[in-house]
Design an enzyme around this catalytic site. Structure first.
Site, PDB file in Angstrom:
ATOM      1  N   ALA A 129     -11.148  15.843  47.858  1.00  0.00           N
ATOM      2  CA  ALA A 129     -11.370  17.076  48.614  1.00  0.00           C
ATOM      3  C   ALA A 129     -10.942  16.903  50.081  1.00  0.00           C
ATOM      4  O   ALA A 129     -11.129  15.814  50.638  1.00  0.00           O
ATOM      5  CB  ALA A 129     -12.841  17.471  48.528  1.00  0.00           C
ATOM      6  N   PRO A 130     -10.306  17.904  50.678  1.00  0.00           N
ATOM      7  CA  PRO A 130     -10.100  19.266  50.184  1.00  0.00           C
ATOM      8  C   PRO A 130      -8.892  19.479  49.311  1.00  0.00           C
ATOM      9  O   PRO A 130      -8.597  20.609  48.935  1.00  0.00           O
ATOM     10  CB  PRO A 130      -9.958  20.068  51.482  1.00  0.00           C
ATOM     11  CG  PRO A 130      -9.344  19.104  52.439  1.00  0.00           C
ATOM     12  CD  PRO A 130      -9.931  17.767  52.111  1.00  0.00           C
ATOM     13  N   GLY A 131      -8.138  18.431  48.960  1.00  0.00           N
ATOM     14  CA  GLY A 131      -7.157  18.537  47.902  1.00  0.00           C
ATOM     15  C   GLY A 131      -5.700  18.555  48.293  1.00  0.00           C
ATOM     16  O   GLY A 131      -4.838  18.665  47.418  1.00  0.00           O
ATOM     17  N   GLY A 132      -5.374  18.428  49.566  1.00  0.00           N
ATOM     18  CA  GLY A 132      -3.969  18.465  49.961  1.00  0.00           C
ATOM     19  C   GLY A 132      -3.146  17.349  49.353  1.00  0.00           C
ATOM     20  O   GLY A 132      -2.032  17.573  48.856  1.00  0.00           O
ATOM     21  N   CYS A 248      -7.911   7.960  58.370  1.00  0.00           N
ATOM     22  CA  CYS A 248      -7.439   8.518  59.641  1.00  0.00           C
ATOM     23  C   CYS A 248      -8.318   7.996  60.775  1.00  0.00           C
ATOM     24  O   CYS A 248      -8.669   8.731  61.698  1.00  0.00           O
ATOM     25  CB  CYS A 248      -7.414  10.040  59.606  1.00  0.00           C
ATOM     26  SG  CYS A 248      -8.971  10.836  59.174  1.00  0.00           S
TER      27      CYS A 248
END
Length: 486
Positions: A129-132, A248
């Protein structure tokens, strides 16, 4: 009514900068230009659009968007991605609403580029999630592959489901499970992505951001979670397969130190490999931190720094499993239910829109209550953990007949030859805002009578509408409320 005070209301920009400087000061030995680094943290991160590979490519997409933005530039190391100008809002452009691309921050393209998923493979995104990134994977695999998007929090999966429907990801299944204990029976996978939960230091340090996650206590806790995820990924990947670990965060404790610990624990079960994409000149990984020296293999990792790469901060490393490693047993595929025959089940769609034979080749249809769900025929999700969502809805029963879903219109609308209406730009925007559209009679030449029609712009399906022949003729927009423009 009293407006709730937000964090950004309470914290002045100078306080934000001061706090950022305090928490990030320990990275000074890693940064070549400290002033430029801090300044870069306050600038917006570059945004990219990634074409939906099943429906378009970068060149065609740039042409379609020329009126909305004439300054789309290919990313040197990810040429199918297009960088948009600063301040642009690609999430409201018509082609996004038509499912032709997804929006991602440039640095977030790196993990999937290093994972390098291939058509037909079986791939797990352990923290999706969020799935990109899961969407990137699914598009790369094609309909012969299987992508699994897992997340520990079920409440985060609707964002993934939204992408599945808008992009038509028929080869993707979502699951809910603690990634650190993901069932081994679900594997073995060709590739596993661990884009781990982290302190997000590389993306959050802008005016108004919160800094609690950068406190040492939280960093210690999250590093334990990250280690468990990478350890499990090593067990889930097949011999000859690949794991990519990424965050990140700037913190070596969350990046090189996690990889170092797992490499020492597994003693050769994973081998770091150079996998930075061509055209990218990343910064090297950190070889040691404090009094701790890392395993030499950690040097295969790469870093992106905001002030040198013009992106958010990122770390990623590719780790391959030796081909001669012991092969785990094959998992059991899920039972998705009893498939329904493509014909005559889909005859209404074929007749109403004069779809050519072969439109649904390679797909399988399942009944889910009043809905028909379409899935790639080769898709093989695991039985455990139990699939939460698979495929996209293609039609449902409605008061005015059988209504094609917007996802279905995206899938087959370009091939429709009957009951289809081409809209101009003003009509397109009205439709996407869920306002009625007044077509000219010439636009209705392919329409037969009152009922559901497919609407397109420049040949690109936008969804379906309900035609009232009039006079005057009018089309009620059936575009989803949750996706509408404005």
């Amino acid at each position: 009514m009293t407006r709730r005070t937000s964090h950004s209301d309470r914290v002045r920009p100078e306080e934000v900068r001061a706090r950022a400087g305090q928490l990030l000061a320990r990275y000074r030995p890693l940064v070549d230009d400290w002033a430029a680094f801090l300044a870069a943290l306050e600038r917006p991160r570059p945004t990219c659009i990634v074409p939906n590979a099943a429906r378009t490519d970068a060149a065609e997409l740039a042409d379609l968007l020329a009126d909305a933005c004439a300054e789309l530039t290919p990313v040197a190391w990810a040429p199918q991605a297009l960088r948009v100008p600063a301040g642009a809002r690609p999430g409201v452009w018509w082609a996004f609403l038509a499912g032709l691309y997804q929006v991602q921050e440039e640095a977030s393209l790196l993990p999937v580029a290093m994972l390098d998923p291939q058509p037909g493979e079986y791939v797990l995104d352990l923290c999706a999630a969020p799935g990109g990134k899961a969407a990137q994977i699914a598009m790369a695999l094609g309909r012969d592959g299987t992508a699994i998007a897992n997340d520990k929090e079920g409440k985060r999966l609707p964002a993934v489901r939204d992408k599945m429907k808008r992009l038509g990801l028929l080869n993707l299944t979502t699951t809910v499970h603690d990634g650190g204990d993901y069932p081994l029976a679900a594997g073995p996978f060709d590739r596993v992505l661990v884009d781990a939960p982290c302190t997000s230091e590389g993306t959050k340090f802008r005016t108004g951001a919160s800094y609690q996650a950068s406190e040492p206590r939280f960093q210690t806790w999250i590093a334990g979670q990250q280690t468990a995820l990478l350890r499990r990924a090593a067990q889930l990947v097949k011999p000859g397969g690949r794991v990519v670990y990424s965050t990140c965060s700037f913190a070596p404790e969350e990046n090189e130190a996690v990889v170092d610990q797992v490499l020492r624990e597994l003693d050769g079960a994973l081998v770091p490999v150079a996998a930075a994409p061509a055209g990218l000149a990343p910064a090297p990984a950190v070889r040691g931190w404090g009094e701790r020296s890392f395993d030499p293999g950690v040097a295969a990792g790469v870093r992106l720094w905001p002030h040198t790469h013009g992106t958010g901060g990122f770390f990623a490393i590719a780790l391959d499993k030796p081909a001669d490693a012991p092969a785990p047993p094959a998992g059991v595929p899920a039972d998705l239910g009893t498939p329904v025959p493509l014909r005559p089940t889909m005859d209404t769609l074929f007749r109403s829109y004069d779809l050519p034979e072969g439109t649904f080749d390679g797909l399988q249809v399942y009944r889910r209550g009043d809905h028909l769900q379409v899935v790639a025929a080769a898709h093989r999700p695991p039985a455990r953990p139990r699939p939460v969502s698979t495929g996209v809805p293609v039609r449902r029963r409605a008061a005015n007949g059988e209504k094609p879903s917007t996802a279905a219109a995206f899938l087959f609308g370009a091939r429709a030859r009957r009951n289809v209406v081409e809209l101009d730009a003003a009509q397109r925007d009205a439709y996407l805002a869920r306002r009625p559209v007044r077509p000219d009679p010439a636009q209705l030449a392919a329409c037969e009578a009152r009922g559901y029609v497919i609407v397109r712009h420049r040949g690109v399906p936008l969804g379906c509408g309900f035609l009232h022949p009039g006079p005057p003729p009018e089309i009620d927009s059936q575009y989803p409320r949750a996706w509408r423009l404005g």
